[in-house]
Design a protein around this motif. Structure first.
Motif, PDB file in Angstrom:
ATOM      1  N   VAL A 208       0.861  -1.187   0.000  1.00  0.00           N
ATOM      2  CA  VAL A 208       0.000   0.000   0.000  1.00  0.00           C
ATOM      3  C   VAL A 208       0.898   1.238   0.000  1.00  0.00           C
ATOM      4  O   VAL A 208       1.837   1.334   0.788  1.00  0.00           O
ATOM      5  N   GLN A 209       0.588   2.163  -0.918  1.00  0.00           N
ATOM      6  CA  GLN A 209       1.362   3.399  -0.970  1.00  0.00           C
ATOM      7  C   GLN A 209       0.841   4.367   0.094  1.00  0.00           C
ATOM      8  O   GLN A 209      -0.327   4.753   0.063  1.00  0.00           O
ATOM      9  N   LEU A 210       1.675   4.701   1.063  1.00  0.00           N
ATOM     10  CA  LEU A 210       1.255   5.617   2.120  1.00  0.00           C
ATOM     11  C   LEU A 210       1.851   7.000   1.894  1.00  0.00           C
ATOM     12  O   LEU A 210       3.046   7.139   1.679  1.00  0.00           O
ATOM     13  N   LYS A 211       0.963   7.997   1.918  1.00  0.00           N
ATOM     14  CA  LYS A 211       1.432   9.357   1.666  1.00  0.00           C
ATOM     15  C   LYS A 211       1.759  10.086   2.980  1.00  0.00           C
ATOM     16  O   LYS A 211       2.867  10.504   3.204  1.00  0.00           O
ATOM     17  N   ASN A 212       0.754  10.178   3.820  1.00  0.00           N
ATOM     18  CA  ASN A 212       0.928  10.921   5.073  1.00  0.00           C
ATOM     19  C   ASN A 212       0.736  10.007   6.277  1.00  0.00           C
ATOM     20  O   ASN A 212      -0.339   9.435   6.460  1.00  0.00           O
ATOM     21  N   VAL A 213       1.769   9.915   7.100  1.00  0.00           N
ATOM     22  CA  VAL A 213       1.706   9.025   8.258  1.00  0.00           C
ATOM     23  C   VAL A 213       1.822   9.838   9.546  1.00  0.00           C
ATOM     24  O   VAL A 213       2.624  10.768   9.637  1.00  0.00           O
ATOM     25  N   LEU A 214       0.999   9.474  10.517  1.00  0.00           N
ATOM     26  CA  LEU A 214       1.085  10.094  11.840  1.00  0.00           C
ATOM     27  C   LEU A 214       1.689   9.082  12.813  1.00  0.00           C
ATOM     28  O   LEU A 214       1.126   8.016  13.044  1.00  0.00           O
ATOM     29  N   VAL A 215       2.848   9.418  13.355  1.00  0.00           N
ATOM     30  CA  VAL A 215       3.534   8.528  14.292  1.00  0.00           C
ATOM     31  C   VAL A 215       3.154   8.913  15.725  1.00  0.00           C
ATOM     32  O   VAL A 215       3.056  10.095  16.042  1.00  0.00           O
ATOM     33  N   ILE A 216       2.916   7.918  16.558  1.00  0.00           N
ATOM     34  CA  ILE A 216       2.526   8.179  17.954  1.00  0.00           C
ATOM     35  C   ILE A 216       3.596   7.685  18.920  1.00  0.00           C
ATOM     36  O   ILE A 216       4.079   6.563  18.793  1.00  0.00           O
ATOM     37  N   ASP A 217       3.934   8.544  19.878  1.00  0.00           N
ATOM     38  CA  ASP A 217       4.839   8.119  20.946  1.00  0.00           C
ATOM     39  C   ASP A 217       4.349   8.701  22.275  1.00  0.00           C
ATOM     40  O   ASP A 217       3.505   9.600  22.284  1.00  0.00           O
ATOM     41  N   ASP A 218       4.885   8.182  23.365  1.00  0.00           N
ATOM     42  CA  ASP A 218       4.441   8.706  24.662  1.00  0.00           C
ATOM     43  C   ASP A 218       5.283   9.901  25.121  1.00  0.00           C
ATOM     44  O   ASP A 218       4.773  10.840  25.709  1.00  0.00           O
ATOM     45  N   ILE A 219       6.592   9.843  24.841  1.00  0.00           N
ATOM     46  CA  ILE A 219       7.470  10.936  25.272  1.00  0.00           C
ATOM     47  C   ILE A 219       8.379  11.355  24.117  1.00  0.00           C
ATOM     48  O   ILE A 219       8.988  10.510  23.471  1.00  0.00           O
ATOM     49  N   TYR A 220       8.464  12.655  23.898  1.00  0.00           N
ATOM     50  CA  TYR A 220       9.398  13.184  22.901  1.00  0.00           C
ATOM     51  C   TYR A 220      10.464  13.970  23.649  1.00  0.00           C
ATOM     52  O   TYR A 220      10.136  14.884  24.402  1.00  0.00           O
ATOM     53  N   THR A 221      11.729  13.596  23.470  1.00  0.00           N
ATOM     54  CA  THR A 221      12.789  14.372  24.128  1.00  0.00           C
ATOM     55  C   THR A 221      13.711  15.015  23.090  1.00  0.00           C
ATOM     56  O   THR A 221      13.548  16.172  22.750  1.00  0.00           O
ATOM     57  N   THR A 222      14.660  14.236  22.557  1.00  0.00           N
ATOM     58  CA  THR A 222      15.576  14.831  21.571  1.00  0.00           C
ATOM     59  C   THR A 222      15.038  14.696  20.146  1.00  0.00           C
ATOM     60  O   THR A 222      15.538  15.332  19.230  1.00  0.00           O
ATOM     61  N   GLY A 223      14.072  13.847  19.967  1.00  0.00           N
ATOM     62  CA  GLY A 223      13.524  13.633  18.630  1.00  0.00           C
ATOM     63  C   GLY A 223      14.239  12.526  17.857  1.00  0.00           C
ATOM     64  O   GLY A 223      13.857  12.212  16.734  1.00  0.00           O
ATOM     65  N   SER A 224      15.274  11.921  18.469  1.00  0.00           N
ATOM     66  CA  SER A 224      16.033  10.883  17.737  1.00  0.00           C
ATOM     67  C   SER A 224      15.152   9.701  17.339  1.00  0.00           C
ATOM     68  O   SER A 224      15.310   9.156  16.249  1.00  0.00           O
ATOM     69  N   THR A 225      14.266   9.310  18.221  1.00  0.00           N
ATOM     70  CA  THR A 225      13.403   8.162  17.908  1.00  0.00           C
ATOM     71  C   THR A 225      12.492   8.473  16.731  1.00  0.00           C
ATOM     72  O   THR A 225      12.412   7.693  15.772  1.00  0.00           O
ATOM     73  N   ILE A 226      11.805   9.612  16.789  1.00  0.00           N
ATOM     74  CA  ILE A 226      10.884   9.976  15.706  1.00  0.00           C
ATOM     75  C   ILE A 226      11.669  10.175  14.404  1.00  0.00           C
ATOM     76  O   ILE A 226      11.201   9.798  13.328  1.00  0.00           O
ATOM     77  N   ASP A 227      12.876  10.749  14.509  1.00  0.00           N
ATOM     78  CA  ASP A 227      13.704  10.909  13.314  1.00  0.00           C
ATOM     79  C   ASP A 227      14.058   9.548  12.702  1.00  0.00           C
ATOM     80  O   ASP A 227      14.025   9.385  11.487  1.00  0.00           O
TER      81      ASP A 227
END
Ligand SMILES: [Zn+2]
Ligand SMILES: [Zn+2]
Length: 252
Positions: A208-227
């Motif tokens: 499936v071609q995904l255009k826009n994805v929303l990622v969910i996390d509980d804590i954002y600190t430096t952003g390394s995980t989301i990056d």
């Protein structure tokens, strides 16, 4: 004779009361046992927390959603210093005090029921933004399978599922896997962590071609995980990656 409908309602109420006795409903922020007389089944705040919990204070970083000090600045120091892999992200509360304790119990003390409260608040505060971004799917930050087995659940996935139900967007846990069990943040240097996380995730072929994805996390600190997640998703063909986090460090 009492009409059947009333009996059912009464029965349901008694059942909820009993349930409350066995599993007392607790405030998701301070964990205080809530009075059970209302018969409500949703997770809600106690009176004290209702009064004291405050959303992130403005101004807010336009990129990562952290609270910043200088209102002339659009970005936090962190986002000025390094480019991120995601387009934009938002959060609910600053990661401190009661929120920090709540996050800890949610993650390590089996308070899985907090997820519905976090998701409700996220959709209340950022529902409009989610719709505006035309999100195709919601993807929780995955846990390594060893860690998930140990903990019994992925806290980000619980929030994602509750949020998905509220905003009517499908949640996919089969898109992304965490193939490396990363060491805790404090044990590695910043650069090592970034490198670590870049290769920690792998995207599965879903067809499936995904255009826009929303990622969910509980804590954002430096952003390394989301990056790390965003870079992996983009390599796999996703065009835009956004994130929502329940709590976030400050950006001063
Ligand atoms: Zn409370
Ligand atoms: Zn920022």
């Amino acid at each position: 004779m009492i009409p059947r409908k009333q009996l059912i309602i009464k029965g349901k109420f008694v059942f909820l009361q009993l349930l409350n006795l066995i599993y007392p409903r607790r405030c998701p922020l301070c964990d205080k046992v809530l009075p059970s007389f209302s018969g409500r089944t949703d997770c809600r705040l106690c009176e004290d927390c209702e009064k004291s919990v405050t959303p992130l204070t403005e101004p807010i970083c336009k990129k990562c959603g952290k609270s910043i000090f200088d209102e002339r600045s659009e970005l936090c120091g962190d986002c000025i210093r390094k480019p991120h892999q995601f387009e934009q992200g938002k959060a609910l509360w600053a990661y401190k005090g009661k929120v920090r304790e709540s996050m800890y119990r949610f993650k390590y003390r089996d308070r899985q029921e907090y997820a519905s409260f976090y998701a409700r608040e996220l959709s209340k505060k950022h529902g409009k933004w989610i719709r505006w971004k035309q999100i195709d799917v919601i993807v929780p930050v995955p846990l390594h399978k060893r860690k998930k087995k140990l903990r019994g659940y992925n806290q980000a996935e619980l929030v994602a599922r509750e949020l998905g139900k509220r905003v009517g967007i499908p949640v996919r846990t089969d898109v992304l896997i965490r193939c490396v069990d990363t060491k805790p943040q404090k044990e590695v240097s910043g650069r090592e962590r970034k490198q670590n996380l870049r290769s920690a995730f792998r995207m599965r072929k879903t067809g499936v071609q995904l255009k826009n994805v929303l990622v969910i996390d509980d804590i954002y600190t430096t952003g390394s995980t989301i990056d790390g997640v965003a870079a992996t998703l983009k390599t796999g063909g996703v065009q835009r990656v956004y994130f929502l986090s329940v709590s976030i460090g400050n950006g001063y």
